[in-house]
Design a protein around this motif. Structure first.
Motif, PDB file in Angstrom:
ATOM      1  N   TRP A   1       0.751  -1.218  -0.084  1.00 14.08           N
ATOM      2  CA  TRP A   1       0.140   0.204   0.210  1.00 14.08           C
ATOM      3  C   TRP A   1       0.809   1.220  -0.050  1.00 14.08           C
ATOM      4  N   ALA A   2       2.106   1.329   0.710  1.00 14.39           N
ATOM      5  CA  ALA A   2       2.793   2.305   0.554  1.00 14.39           C
ATOM      6  C   ALA A   2       3.551   2.667  -0.691  1.00 14.39           C
TER       7      ALA A   2
ATOM      8  N   TYR B   1       0.067   3.927  -2.717  1.00 16.54           N
ATOM      9  CA  TYR B   1      -0.564   5.417  -2.457  1.00 16.54           C
ATOM     10  C   TYR B   1       0.557   6.261  -2.062  1.00 16.54           C
TER      11      TYR B   1
ATOM     12  N   ALA C   1       2.119   4.195   3.952  1.00 13.90           N
ATOM     13  CA  ALA C   1       1.167   3.464   4.917  1.00 13.90           C
ATOM     14  C   ALA C   1       1.902   2.999   6.073  1.00 13.90           C
TER      15      ALA C   1
ATOM     16  N   ASP D   1      -3.130   2.525   5.187  1.00 13.41           N
ATOM     17  CA  ASP D   1      -2.698   3.184   4.319  1.00 13.41           C
ATOM     18  C   ASP D   1      -2.851   4.678   4.551  1.00 13.41           C
ATOM     19  N   ARG D   2      -2.193   5.593   3.868  1.00 14.47           N
ATOM     20  CA  ARG D   2      -2.590   7.003   3.902  1.00 14.47           C
ATOM     21  C   ARG D   2      -3.694   7.505   3.740  1.00 14.47           C
TER      22      ARG D   2
ATOM     23  N   TRP E   1       4.034  12.614   3.328  1.00 10.55           N
ATOM     24  CA  TRP E   1       3.970  11.305   2.749  1.00 10.55           C
ATOM     25  C   TRP E   1       4.972  11.534   1.286  1.00 10.55           C
TER      26      TRP E   1
ATOM     27  N   SER F   1       3.982   7.727  -5.200  1.00  8.29           N
ATOM     28  CA  SER F   1       3.434   6.325  -5.486  1.00  8.29           C
ATOM     29  C   SER F   1       4.491   5.913  -6.296  1.00  8.29           C
TER      30      SER F   1
END
Length: 467
Positions: free
Chosen positions: A109-110, A113, A116, A147-148, A205, A208
């Motif tokens: 997921w990191a 997105y 995470a 996730d974020r 953050w 992606s």
């Protein structure tokens, strides 16, 4: 100096002077001047993360899914090993909390997105700083991946550069909830790296990993779809009829003409027979597929380069070149994965281990470190060749007297190569001691020993030479 060669200066929003015509110029050919179209090409930021498009690509396209999943699965597939005596108990606690699966999910997921993390649910309140000294056996209850898009940062630390969360939130709030979560309870998994200024704009953050590949993935998928559509029309039927344009322009015969040639197509499909008037001509034009394979292969290479995954891993195709198995590309890829293990995964897991290990053992052992297992397992032929090399090396050291036979036996026993008992090793040590004691004992000036007749030989030498 002509007007075209004068440097043009422009200023950014903060007043910094920016030169707009740096580089090689030629006023005769126009290269580097306003007449050069390349002068107006520049990179620009679009939408940093179009979440809806990223999710759609990951859910519907297998290439996009492989770009995210393959590096994470390769980095965590063989997992890790603790060298301490309590390693088996730590492994049992990892299995109970599914730490390996949690790590894979967090980093996937990191990568999708741009960020995470894992929420450490313990017996301590989430709105207070996590006190590692108060962690006791059974304190860690659950590892929850967020996730974020499911968590929002609050109260960013922009004043204390010595804190571990500098330029990051002091607290988090799960979307839909109200309870503030102190940052010490949340272990972040990084995405693709961004410059510091862009990371601050992105609320702390990362970027992606899929976004940088989207353009190349779109090109490859659209080219593949175009080739598939072209195959459906490998042959195009063309019928020529004199005065057809006049008939269609009148507007009265459109339906009749369409019905006429629809019937022709149906007859040709059912009976492989077409009926035409003497004034009509029929021709079939086949479509050309030359060069399409090279185009698709080039687009696949671009996707592979953007994803930093070799084609043998991403697409499962053989590398180009005679005798090239792609092992060199895989070795480079595994070296990159090993680098990520040390820079990203180790920091992530060590933060979790500060809670997981005391919760499993009751306390944190000294020198509790882990090693990553090899990323790839050798084949049977490679394993046999490796064992032969080890055996030859041990034999050379034994002949040179560097090691003893009992030491090699103990090494093989610990490696599990042979079922050598402790009694066999002790017997070998006793034989070596007896042999050493026999070599050290040299009676009568070094003549003789324990062999039969040695005493008689020593007596004869003594009578012949009393000195």
């Amino acid at each position: 100096m002509s007007e075209d060669t004068k440097p043009r200066l422009r200023y950014s929003s903060d007043g910094t002077m920016i030169a707009s015509n740096d580089g090689l110029k030629n006023v005769i050919s126009g290269m580097g001047t306003e007449r050069d179209r390349r002068t107006y090409s520049q990179f620009a930021y679009g939408s940093v993360n179009d979440i809806a498009e990223l999710e759609a690509a990951y859910s519907t396209n297998w290439i996009a899914r492989q770009v995210i999943d393959a590096p994470v699965e390769d980095a965590t597939r063989e997992w890790r090993t603790f060298s301490i005596d309590e390693g088996a108990d730590i492994r049992k606690a990892e299995n109970a909390l599914n730490l390996q699966g949690v790590t894979q999910e967090a980093f996937k997921w990191a990568g999708l997105y741009g960020g995470a993390g894992v929420l450490l649910i313990t017996d301590q309140p989430l709105d207070k700083p996590l006190d590692h000294k108060k962690i006791k056996k059974g304190s860690l209850k659950r590892l929850l991946v967020l996730d974020r898009m499911l968590i929002t940062g609050m109260d960013f630390n922009v004043s204390d550069p010595m804190a571990v969360n500098y330029l990051l939130p002091n607290y988090y709030v799960v979307n839909g909830g109200r309870l503030p979560i102190h940052h010490s309870h949340f272990v972040r998994a990084p995405g693709a790296k961004l410059p510091l200024r862009m990371r601050m704009i992105n609320q702390g953050w990362d970027d992606s990993q899929l976004r940088r590949c989207m353009e190349d993935i779109k090109d490859a998928v659209s080219a593949k779809s175009g080739v598939a559509s072209l195959i459906q029309e490998a042959n195009v039927d063309i019928i020529s009829k004199e005065g057809l344009s006049d008939i269609l322009s009148s507007g009265d015969m459109d339906t009749a003409v369409a019905s006429r040639y629809q019937m022709f197509g149906m007859m040709k499909s059912m009976f492989r027979l077409g009926l035409l008037d003497s004034s009509e001509e029929y021709a079939r034009h086949p479509a050309s597929f030359g060069g399409l394979g090279e185009i698709l292969s080039t687009l696949m290479e671009w996707v592979s380069g953007a994803a930093e995954i070799p084609m043998t891993r991403l697409f499962g195709v053989q590398s180009k070149g005679m005798g090239d198995s792609g092992q060199g590309d895989l070795n480079n890829y595994y070296n990159a994965i090993r680098s990520k293990q040390e820079s990203d995964y180790r920091q992530f897991l060590e933060a979790i281990d500060k809670v997981l290990i005391p919760s499993a053992l009751g306390s944190m052992p000294d020198d509790c470190e882990f090693d990553w297992n090899p990323l790839s397992q050798p084949s049977d032929a490679e394993l046999a060749q490796q064992q032969l090399a080890f055996a030859q090396s041990d034999d050379i050291r034994l002949q040179q007297g560097v090691v003893k036979r009992s030491q090699l036996m103990r090494k093989l026993s610990e490696q599990g190569v042979y079922a050598i008992s402790e009694e066999d090793i002790k017997q070998a040590e006793a034989d070596e001691k007896a042999e050493r004691d026999g070599e050290d004992f040299i009676p009568l000036g070094g003549i003789g020993g324990n062999e039969p007749g040695a005493a008689e030989e020593a007596a004869q030498v003594s009578e012949a030479d009393p000195a």
